[in-house]
Design a protein around this motif. Sequence first.
Motif, short mmCIF file in Angstrom:
data_model
loop_
_atom_site.label_atom_id
_atom_site.label_comp_id
_atom_site.label_asym_id
_atom_site.label_seq_id
_atom_site.Cartn_x
_atom_site.Cartn_y
_atom_site.Cartn_z
N VAL A 173 103.73 31.58 150.64
CA VAL A 173 102.30 31.33 150.73
C VAL A 173 101.89 30.37 149.62
O VAL A 173 102.63 30.17 148.64
CB VAL A 173 101.49 32.65 150.60
N SER A 174 100.71 29.79 149.77
CA SER A 174 100.20 28.88 148.74
C SER A 174 98.69 29.03 148.65
O SER A 174 98.03 29.41 149.63
CB SER A 174 100.57 27.43 149.04
N LEU A 175 98.16 28.73 147.49
CA LEU A 175 96.72 28.80 147.24
C LEU A 175 96.22 27.43 146.81
O LEU A 175 96.76 26.82 145.88
CB LEU A 175 96.41 29.83 146.15
N ASN A 176 95.19 26.96 147.49
CA ASN A 176 94.56 25.68 147.13
C ASN A 176 95.55 24.52 147.10
O ASN A 176 95.56 23.73 146.17
CB ASN A 176 93.84 25.78 145.78
N GLU A 177 96.37 24.45 148.11
CA GLU A 177 97.29 23.31 148.19
C GLU A 177 96.57 22.18 148.93
O GLU A 177 96.23 22.32 150.11
CB GLU A 177 98.57 23.69 148.92
N LEU A 216 94.09 26.74 136.38
CA LEU A 216 94.15 28.16 136.70
C LEU A 216 93.77 28.93 135.45
O LEU A 216 94.39 28.78 134.40
CB LEU A 216 95.56 28.54 137.16
N ALA A 217 92.72 29.78 135.55
CA ALA A 217 92.21 30.49 134.38
C ALA A 217 92.09 31.98 134.66
O ALA A 217 91.65 32.39 135.74
CB ALA A 217 90.86 29.92 133.98
N ARG A 218 92.49 32.77 133.65
CA ARG A 218 92.42 34.23 133.69
C ARG A 218 92.99 34.76 135.01
O ARG A 218 92.28 35.40 135.81
CB ARG A 218 90.99 34.70 133.48
N GLY A 227 113.18 35.21 144.04
CA GLY A 227 112.67 33.90 144.43
C GLY A 227 111.93 33.22 143.30
O GLY A 227 112.15 33.53 142.11
N THR A 228 111.06 32.31 143.66
CA THR A 228 110.33 31.52 142.66
C THR A 228 108.83 31.59 142.89
O THR A 228 108.36 31.76 144.02
CB THR A 228 110.77 30.05 142.71
N LEU A 229 108.12 31.43 141.80
CA LEU A 229 106.66 31.30 141.81
C LEU A 229 106.32 30.02 141.03
O LEU A 229 106.73 29.87 139.88
CB LEU A 229 105.98 32.50 141.15
N THR A 230 105.59 29.16 141.65
CA THR A 230 105.17 27.91 141.00
C THR A 230 103.68 27.99 140.72
O THR A 230 102.88 28.27 141.63
CB THR A 230 105.46 26.68 141.89
N ALA A 250 98.00 18.57 144.86
CA ALA A 250 97.82 19.58 143.82
C ALA A 250 97.87 20.96 144.47
O ALA A 250 97.43 21.14 145.61
CB ALA A 250 96.49 19.39 143.10
N VAL A 251 98.42 21.91 143.73
CA VAL A 251 98.49 23.29 144.23
C VAL A 251 98.34 24.24 143.05
O VAL A 251 98.88 23.99 141.97
CB VAL A 251 99.80 23.54 144.99
N VAL A 252 97.60 25.33 143.27
CA VAL A 252 97.41 26.33 142.22
C VAL A 252 98.60 27.27 142.15
O VAL A 252 99.16 27.53 141.09
CB VAL A 252 96.11 27.12 142.47
N LEU A 253 99.02 27.80 143.31
CA LEU A 253 100.13 28.75 143.36
C LEU A 253 100.93 28.53 144.63
O LEU A 253 100.37 28.35 145.71
CB LEU A 253 99.60 30.19 143.33
N ARG A 254 102.25 28.55 144.48
CA ARG A 254 103.14 28.50 145.64
C ARG A 254 104.25 29.52 145.44
O ARG A 254 104.83 29.60 144.36
CB ARG A 254 103.74 27.11 145.80
N THR A 255 104.51 30.29 146.49
CA THR A 255 105.56 31.32 146.39
C THR A 255 106.71 30.98 147.34
O THR A 255 106.50 30.47 148.44
CB THR A 255 105.02 32.71 146.74
#
Length: 307
Positions: free
Chosen positions: A68-72, A122-124, A227-230, A46-51
Amino acid sequence: MNSTSFRMPARRLATVATATALAAGPVALTGVSPAHATGDHGRASAVVLRTGLDVSLLNKSVEAPLAVSLNEVQAPQSAEKTALTARLDGVNGGQPFSVLRAKAARARATATATKAEGSTTLARARVHVPGLPLLSVIEIEQITAKAVCEAGKKPVATTDLPGSVTVLGKRVTLSAGGPTDVKVPGVGDVRLDLSKTRTTSRTAAATALELKVSVNPLKLNVAEVNGTLTLAEATCETPKAAPAAQPPAEPSAEPSDAPAELEPQGAPAEEGLAETGGSSTTPYVLGGAIALLAVGGGAVALARRRG
């Protein structure tokens, strides 16, 4: 005598064979124990954000990748972090810049021998790219992604999205019919791919939002960002079934129509004689009894003639 001379070695051989079997018993049990059904744990992530962005700089003819990634996380793990910053040489004077800020950013992945599950919330949240420190690429109230793979069941991938989001400062209504394109003159373009889910016989993957970004902020020494943002992604793989323990093979029975084993001609059937109380010496005893009976009968007849 024939019987005695052959029976003793057979008994000794049986005794030796029995002792050998008893001595080899524990070794045989240890070496041929049935396989245990250990199975194989599934997998989840699971991942919150991946760039995956390429950042072009004004004073250089090179691109600086921003990955970069957050909470992967991968099973079995969980994470919760609500802010992500990054640093790129030549951007913002070398100072860190904000990529994401959120009230809640959770990623969780679990895996056992029977079930694997990944989930993201992911909230707010506000997502930024280099060169746009004040204008968010996207603002979201809440999105979730979940993937569940359970043994014996079909994998499931689901997402949950709000009715609208804010992209480059514009309020946009999301549509399930296809991608949504947002163009802001002087800033750039963003294309939103909504709610991507994929399943196979053993896997599942869910992505709440995927943004294709192309902006030209011309600020903080940034000329262009592509690029992409997931956002909010979860995957899983079903655990492999444990092999069933095989029962020991039973000895095959002989066909019922097989010919009966013939006794050697002239050999005494010891088993049959044993059942009736006889033995291999019975013929000799019987012969002696007949001879004595004949002698006795002759003696009686002779006595009668003399009388």
